[in-house]
Enzyme design. Sequence first.
Site, mmCIF file in Angstrom:
data_model
loop_
_atom_site.group_PDB
_atom_site.id
_atom_site.type_symbol
_atom_site.label_atom_id
_atom_site.label_comp_id
_atom_site.label_asym_id
_atom_site.label_seq_id
_atom_site.Cartn_x
_atom_site.Cartn_y
_atom_site.Cartn_z
ATOM 1 N N LYS A 8 0.843 -1.206 0.000
ATOM 2 C CA LYS A 8 0.000 0.000 0.000
ATOM 3 C C LYS A 8 0.873 1.248 0.000
ATOM 4 O O LYS A 8 2.047 1.202 0.402
ATOM 5 C CB LYS A 8 -0.936 0.029 1.203
ATOM 6 C CG LYS A 8 -0.284 -0.006 2.597
ATOM 7 C CD LYS A 8 0.244 1.305 3.135
ATOM 8 C CE LYS A 8 0.872 1.181 4.516
ATOM 9 N NZ LYS A 8 1.718 2.312 4.921
ATOM 10 N N ASP A 132 -1.920 -1.498 10.674
ATOM 11 C CA ASP A 132 -2.199 -1.450 9.232
ATOM 12 C C ASP A 132 -2.878 -2.717 8.709
ATOM 13 O O ASP A 132 -3.324 -2.752 7.572
ATOM 14 C CB ASP A 132 -0.891 -1.307 8.423
ATOM 15 C CG ASP A 132 -0.299 0.084 8.529
ATOM 16 O OD1 ASP A 132 -0.944 0.959 9.126
ATOM 17 O OD2 ASP A 132 0.810 0.280 7.993
HETATM 18 O O1 C5P Z 1 0.494 -1.285 15.234
HETATM 19 P P1 C5P Z 1 1.918 -1.428 14.874
HETATM 20 O O2 C5P Z 1 2.552 -2.644 15.472
HETATM 21 O O3 C5P Z 1 2.180 -1.329 13.428
HETATM 22 O O4 C5P Z 1 2.630 -0.175 15.514
HETATM 23 C C1 C5P Z 1 4.022 -0.107 15.746
HETATM 24 C C2 C5P Z 1 4.290 1.037 16.726
HETATM 25 O O5 C5P Z 1 3.994 2.305 16.108
HETATM 26 C C3 C5P Z 1 3.421 1.015 17.971
HETATM 27 O O6 C5P Z 1 4.001 0.267 18.995
HETATM 28 C C4 C5P Z 1 3.334 2.488 18.339
HETATM 29 O O7 C5P Z 1 4.515 2.884 18.986
HETATM 30 C C5 C5P Z 1 3.332 3.182 16.993
HETATM 31 N N1 C5P Z 1 1.982 3.482 16.486
HETATM 32 C C6 C5P Z 1 1.215 4.477 17.075
HETATM 33 N N2 C5P Z 1 -0.022 4.763 16.584
HETATM 34 C C7 C5P Z 1 -0.524 4.098 15.514
HETATM 35 C C8 C5P Z 1 0.236 3.082 14.891
HETATM 36 C C9 C5P Z 1 1.483 2.795 15.412
HETATM 37 O O8 C5P Z 1 1.658 5.118 18.037
HETATM 38 N N3 C5P Z 1 -1.729 4.420 15.026
#
Ligand code: C5P
Length: 284
Positions: A8, A132
Amino acid sequence: MNVKAYAKINLGLHIVGKRQDGYHDIETIFHRINLFDELNIENSADISISCSNTSLPTDSANLCWKAVELLRKESGITQGAKIGIKKSIPVGAGLGGGSSDAAAVLTALNIMWNLSLDKAILCGLALQLGSDVPFFLEKSSAYAEGRGEKLVPMELNLPYWIVLVHPNIHVSTPWAYTRLAEYRNGIFPQRPQLNDRIGLSPAAGVLQADNDFEEIVFTEHQKIRKIKLQLKELGAVLSLMSGSGSTMFGLFSDMLSALNAVQFFSKEFFVHMTEPYFIPESND
Ligand code: C5P
């Protein structure tokens, strides 16, 4: 079962505010491009993963492994899956490769194991894997809020050539969020919503989209800022970073300018081009 897991891009990305749970509320438009990993998924007694990119983990640290485990837990099924991943999407690049692979596993096993889990359940499992991942359960592009899981499908027929440039720099997503929160002093300004500002139909004219992570990432990596400017100079109507980077993309109205950009950047970087009006194949 053989499935394609598409990458994406984010057509704009606003960080709206910090949440109580430590995540951030965002606003973005997710759009698939014609770059994909290929997964072969077979039933097996245990879980096993092989991957063409040897830098990726093939044990329980792999998001696909976690996807199988989550589905096992949800359904009470004890069998596993043998997953082969032919990786084409650059890793840690803001293109959602790992998230897309994990969502493809959820979708495939829901069919192969006759689970009939509905979309809300699958979306809940997907969100446990990453912010995501729920988007990759959608068939179309989508406007997203919350952590990225509040999705409104959008039929986006983009009349542009999309040229990706990945400068082989890894940007950590947690780092980008932390830096941005520090930089903004915890204050996130209110702005008009992305989908009100972005002109996405040809009739709406030039695109106006921004990515809040650019200021953070560009300060650290001048090379990425330079790619943005070069894409513009080469004729892109919009050049923007995807996710928390480091991939930049340019939207081009004409094929010759797009091909010229591909030639220009491919001397140094990973480059990929998607044709106008691209629609991905469905996996279910
Ligand atoms: O959800 P994901 O594992 O992809 O997120 C990785 C890190 O990015 C999270 O631990 C957080 O620190 C940050 N994040 C966030 N807000 C989001 C997505 C990700 O703070 N909407």
